[in-house]
Design an enzyme around this catalytic site. Structure first.
Site, PDB file in Angstrom:
ATOM      1  N   ASN A 157       0.905  -1.097  -0.007  1.00  0.00           N
ATOM      2  CA  ASN A 157       0.112  -0.113   0.080  1.00  0.00           C
ATOM      3  C   ASN A 157       0.862   1.336  -0.030  1.00  0.00           C
ATOM      4  OD1 ASN A 157       0.825  -0.249   2.684  1.00  0.00           O
ATOM      5  ND2 ASN A 157      -1.083   0.521   3.517  1.00  0.00           N
ATOM      6  N   LYS A 180      12.225  -8.049   0.690  1.00  0.00           N
ATOM      7  CA  LYS A 180      11.169  -8.982   0.050  1.00  0.00           C
ATOM      8  C   LYS A 180      10.075  -8.053  -0.249  1.00  0.00           C
ATOM      9  CE  LYS A 180       7.329 -11.791   0.208  1.00  0.00           C
ATOM     10  NZ  LYS A 180       6.700 -11.049  -0.866  1.00  0.00           N
ATOM     11  N   SER A 234      -0.429  -7.774   7.757  1.00  0.00           N
ATOM     12  CA  SER A 234      -1.740  -8.185   8.670  1.00  0.00           C
ATOM     13  C   SER A 234      -1.156  -8.664   9.954  1.00  0.00           C
ATOM     14  CB  SER A 234      -2.414  -9.439   7.940  1.00  0.00           C
ATOM     15  OG  SER A 234      -1.951 -10.531   7.986  1.00  0.00           O
ATOM     16  N   VAL A 237      -0.413 -12.625   9.876  1.00  0.00           N
ATOM     17  CA  VAL A 237       0.983 -12.802   9.322  1.00  0.00           C
ATOM     18  C   VAL A 237       2.196 -12.544  10.430  1.00  0.00           C
ATOM     19  CG1 VAL A 237       2.661 -12.834   7.623  1.00  0.00           C
ATOM     20  CG2 VAL A 237       0.375 -13.130   6.825  1.00  0.00           C
ATOM     21  N   GLY A 238       1.836 -11.396  10.876  1.00  0.00           N
ATOM     22  CA  GLY A 238       2.736 -10.823  12.039  1.00  0.00           C
ATOM     23  C   GLY A 238       2.751 -11.568  13.148  1.00  0.00           C
ATOM     24  N   CYS A 289      -3.086   1.191   6.518  1.00  0.00           N
ATOM     25  CA  CYS A 289      -3.426   0.433   7.852  1.00  0.00           C
ATOM     26  C   CYS A 289      -3.912   1.570   8.735  1.00  0.00           C
ATOM     27  CB  CYS A 289      -2.187   0.139   8.454  1.00  0.00           C
ATOM     28  SG  CYS A 289      -0.528   0.327   7.914  1.00  0.00           S
ATOM     29  N   GLN A 336      -8.310  -8.967  -3.028  1.00  0.00           N
ATOM     30  CA  GLN A 336      -8.633  -7.969  -2.088  1.00  0.00           C
ATOM     31  C   GLN A 336     -10.149  -7.388  -2.604  1.00  0.00           C
ATOM     32  OE1 GLN A 336      -6.367  -7.379   0.288  1.00  0.00           O
ATOM     33  NE2 GLN A 336      -7.315  -5.816   1.289  1.00  0.00           N
TER      34      GLN A 336
END
Ligand code: UN1
Length: 501
Positions: A157, A180, A234, A237-238, A289, A336
């Site tokens: 984003n 990455k 997110s 995943v974090g 975010c 999305q």
């Protein structure tokens, strides 16, 4: 429309060289405003390329970490100046690969420029501590040392600003890195790194490995030579990254989700609040975010505010972000788009009132892109899923409240705590909210978006794990403290034991 033959193929950037993935596989980068347009072809890499990149970064660390910080800072300054020169071209590339409108992609690059200049300044500061010793003829200080190889897993984003929040402080402090990029926005990372290289960052100091999260991100965060992992994405995943880093004793900085509230009290400047709400909720198509995703309205202005918001939302022009008349670009991808439309259905099912939007925008000339109408829900209850979960799209939920205290209670009652905002003319209430809003960022009379790079950026609860990007505090993540004791008494002195009688 572009065909594969006139589209560039990008290799990984490892040790200053272009290296194709051993698998021979690639990923396509397409324009979300019109998927017929192919932006570039990128490598689908795996553990083999990750190993090469981490080893290159590890080898480069030996020399880069010893370059004096003010010299490293000069390279950062040069990179910021080059970004300034290329701003327009890079903004076009970013709009094409990510979708947000040109004025916002220019802002994204400006944020990287600001970040470069700020951390270049740190090259001549990077303050440590000197402090008196408890023993005579003994000198004590604490200095900052670089950490080593840092893995950076970046979101789509803010395709250049967010990588710059990670890369600039890491580099000025003497670390090396493997990046990455997000699968949707690798080109902006290439543009950024091309400028760093041109400014004089030596081979191996910054490496890029592209590909999928499971194939590149996983081996990268697990690699034993990686000493720190910085991730923006997110909370789900974090959480996985945090667990993995804990197992291998790596430092880990997580910048995760938000469900950012804007509270508007009866005494607010309504015109200002409406303008802020539109920008906070629908800027970047709601894909920040920090996006304003809940508007908590005191009852006296509740109805009027929603009526006005609906009217203005309908006037927003959707379309390709390269068109200067467009206010709101596409969302980044089909999946999305499906997630967001799923939330809109869910909101309707939960009993909130869909007051405007709610549909894909699929007029004939838009049907090759991922467009969703700016969407407003009214009469949302604080516990509904549309008021609790991060949607990451152009959807905002309006919730009524009785008072500031009630508004703050609603604002705080979610699992996230990134940004927050209050509109009021009452300074006493403003300061009470600054104290009581449970979030890393609070705005007064401004929407929840718009952080500046020299202030700490990050949040509380499931928004992160206590670190901040931006500001001098970012150096705490990219440096290890070393405490130094120099005894010039020429005798053995025992701390805590040798005390005056
Ligand atoms: C993000 O939302 O992912 O404060 C980053 C802002 C921007 C950065 C947002 N400067 O909205």
């Amino acid at each position: 429309m572009s065909t594969t033959s006139d589209v560039k193929t990008y290799s990984n950037f490892i040790n200053g060289e272009w290296v194709a993935a051993a698998s021979g596989q690639t990923c396509e980068n397409r324009n979300p405003a019109d998927t017929r347009e192919l932006i570039g072809i990128f490598q689908r890499s795996g553990a083999a390329e990750v190993n090469l990149a981490v080893e290159a970064a590890h080898a480069a660390f030996a020399t880069w970490s010893k370059v004096p910080a003010p010299r490293r800072a000069e390279i950062l300054m040069k990179a910021a100046a080059l970004l300034e020169q290329r701003k327009e071209a890079f903004a076009h590339d970013m709009t094409r690969e990510m979708g947000k409108v040109l004025k916002e992609t220019r802002g994204d690059i400006q944020e990287a420029i600001d970040c470069g200049n700020f951390f270049a300044g740190e090259g001549r500061r990077m303050y440590g501590v000197t402090t008196p010793s408890e023993l005579p003829n003994k000198f004590t200080m604490a200095t900052r040392n670089p950490v080593g190889v840092v893995a950076m897993i970046c979101p789509w984003n803010f395709p250049m600003a967010i990588p710059s929040w990670k890369i600039f402080p890491a580099l000025v402090a003497g670390n090396t890195c493997v990046i990455k990029p997000a699968e949707y926005t690798p080109l902006s990372v290439y543009n950024f790194v091309s400028v760093l290289t041109e400014a004089g960052v030596p081979a191996g100091v910054v490496n890029i490995v592209t590909g999928h999260g499971s194939e590149v991100g996983s081996p990268l965060m697990a690699h034993p030579l990686v000493r720190a992992v910085s991730f923006t994405g997110s909370s789900e995943v974090g959480c996985i990254i945090g667990e993995n880093c804990a197992r291998s004793f790596k430092r880990c900085s997580l910048e995760l989700g938000g469900k950012n509230p804007m509270i508007v009290l009866d005494d607010a400047n309504l015109e200002l609040a409406l303008e802020g709400a539109l920008w906070g909720a629908f800027g970047t198509t709601g894909q920040r975010c920090t996006a304003t995703s809940r508007i908590i309205l005191q009852k006296g202005i509740y109805k009027k505010f929603i009526d006005e918001l609906v009217m203005r939302s309908k006037l927003l022009r959707l379309g390709n972000g390269l068109d200067p008349k467009v206010d709101v670009g596409p969302v980044v991808s089909k999946s999305q788009m499906e997630t967001i439309l799923g939330y809109i259905e869910l909101g309707k099912g939960e009993g909130s009132r869909l007051v405007t939007g709610g549909n894909p925008f699929d007029r004939a000339d838009y049907k090759h892109g991922f467009f969703i109408e700016p969407t407003v829900f009214g009469d949302v209850e604080p516990q509904m899923r549309v008021a609790q979960e991060e949607i990451f799209g152009p959807v905002v939920s309006c919730i009524p409240c009785d008072s500031l205290e009630d508004g703050i209670q609603i604002a705080n009652n979610v699992k996230y705590g990134l940004s927050s905002s209050l509109y009021t003319k009452d300074v006493n209430r403003a300061f009470a909210a600054i104290r009581d809003l449970d979030a890393g960022i609070t705005y007064i009379n401004a929407p929840t978006i718009g952080a500046e790079v020299h202030l700490p950026f990050g949040g509380v609860k499931q928004t992160g794990n206590g670190h901040r990007e931006g500001g001098v505090g970012a150096l705490d993540f990219y440096t290890e403290w070393k405490a130094v004791y120099v005894d010039y008494s020429d005798k053995l002195q025992k701390a805590q034991i040798d005390r005056p009688e």
